[in-house]
Design an enzyme around this catalytic site. Sequence first.
Site, mmCIF file in Angstrom:
data_model
loop_
_atom_site.group_PDB
_atom_site.id
_atom_site.type_symbol
_atom_site.label_atom_id
_atom_site.label_comp_id
_atom_site.label_asym_id
_atom_site.label_seq_id
_atom_site.Cartn_x
_atom_site.Cartn_y
_atom_site.Cartn_z
ATOM 1 N N GLU A 117 38.481 39.114 32.315
ATOM 2 C CA GLU A 117 36.416 39.277 32.757
ATOM 3 C C GLU A 117 35.952 38.825 31.867
ATOM 4 O O GLU A 117 34.610 39.956 32.717
ATOM 5 C CB GLU A 117 36.908 40.146 34.480
ATOM 6 C CG GLU A 117 37.953 39.445 35.076
ATOM 7 C CD GLU A 117 37.715 38.622 35.649
ATOM 8 O OE1 GLU A 117 36.461 37.541 35.853
ATOM 9 O OE2 GLU A 117 38.172 38.063 36.903
ATOM 10 N N HIS A 141 35.816 47.195 36.623
ATOM 11 C CA HIS A 141 36.684 46.217 38.402
ATOM 12 C C HIS A 141 38.111 46.416 38.566
ATOM 13 O O HIS A 141 38.602 47.109 36.933
ATOM 14 C CB HIS A 141 37.054 44.617 37.218
ATOM 15 C CG HIS A 141 37.848 43.924 38.668
ATOM 16 N ND1 HIS A 141 36.929 43.749 39.607
ATOM 17 C CD2 HIS A 141 38.577 43.316 38.453
ATOM 18 C CE1 HIS A 141 38.195 42.928 40.407
ATOM 19 N NE2 HIS A 141 38.601 42.332 38.958
ATOM 20 N N HIS A 143 41.057 47.090 41.439
ATOM 21 C CA HIS A 143 41.790 47.080 42.983
ATOM 22 C C HIS A 143 41.294 47.598 44.002
ATOM 23 O O HIS A 143 42.695 47.928 44.988
ATOM 24 C CB HIS A 143 42.891 46.099 43.305
ATOM 25 C CG HIS A 143 43.028 44.721 42.127
ATOM 26 N ND1 HIS A 143 43.762 44.235 41.434
ATOM 27 C CD2 HIS A 143 41.749 44.065 41.127
ATOM 28 C CE1 HIS A 143 43.539 43.735 41.065
ATOM 29 N NE2 HIS A 143 42.357 42.929 40.408
ATOM 30 N N HIS A 212 40.054 40.700 46.829
ATOM 31 C CA HIS A 212 40.153 40.936 45.363
ATOM 32 C C HIS A 212 40.403 42.082 45.093
ATOM 33 O O HIS A 212 40.963 43.017 44.778
ATOM 34 C CB HIS A 212 39.384 39.579 44.157
ATOM 35 C CG HIS A 212 40.191 39.674 43.226
ATOM 36 N ND1 HIS A 212 39.434 38.184 42.293
ATOM 37 C CD2 HIS A 212 40.078 40.625 42.117
ATOM 38 C CE1 HIS A 212 39.793 38.809 41.286
ATOM 39 N NE2 HIS A 212 40.617 39.851 41.484
#
Length: 274
Positions: A117, A141, A143, A212
């Site tokens: 990413e 980032h 989850h 996601h």
Amino acid sequence: MQNITQSWFVQGMIKATTDAWLKGWDERNGGNLTLRLDDADIAPYKDNVHAQPRYIPLSQPMPLLANTPFIVTGSGKFFRNVQLDPAANLGVVKVDSDGAGYHILWGLTNEAVPTSELPAHFLSHCERIKATNGKDRVIMHCHATNLIALTYVLENDTAVFTRQLWEGSTECLVVFPDGVGILPWMVPGTDEIGQATAQEMQKHSLVLWPFHGVFGSGSTLDETFGLIDTAEKSAQVLVKVYSMGGMKQTISREELIALGKRFGVTPLASALAL
């Protein structure tokens, strides 16, 4: 010789990734984290730099990041293992003079590479540098479980999602008055999702990827972790509330306005108008 593993930025990445693992936000190799550094941060550790730093071209040039060092998590690496072997799971990279690629200065041993990413991170860094006059340095980032769960039951609309999170916990409007951007579902690890995320990062410090995870931006590792943690706590409250039959009372629009005035923040107008 100073050991880079004892530096504030490596230790900070160890803490952030370990905390995220313990929160349950980063199963297996899920999640990624990047921190923008200054040359002065890495200068004391020049003896730790690889003898022949590997060079990796970027999929698109990013001249705004030219000559900028970062510390990043690696592709396929487990957050739970960062504390055990920082050099295998983290890397210090430096973008070249024209923003076309980067050298791996330290870490990412055994031919490892930065997170898949990285395009999304670098594009978001560019936008947050412009949006905050260089104040924001972190892109995270993860989850976050309850935020993901809400993307299945709430309308995936910025105003709707933001308003629900504001009502889920009083501190939310104060912590992210700019609201939560939301993308359509997109394939991860592509320039397309990176560009879409960066576009939302122009206006929001939090961006949801439905089904996601979430992207967050902040000035420090603590601020960014705390931003996501605050939104996730509200999402957890909302999941419980919805499972108990829904809200019977909540924070009103007038109360949200008063909250914003008290703490000197300007709430996202579209969310306030609902």
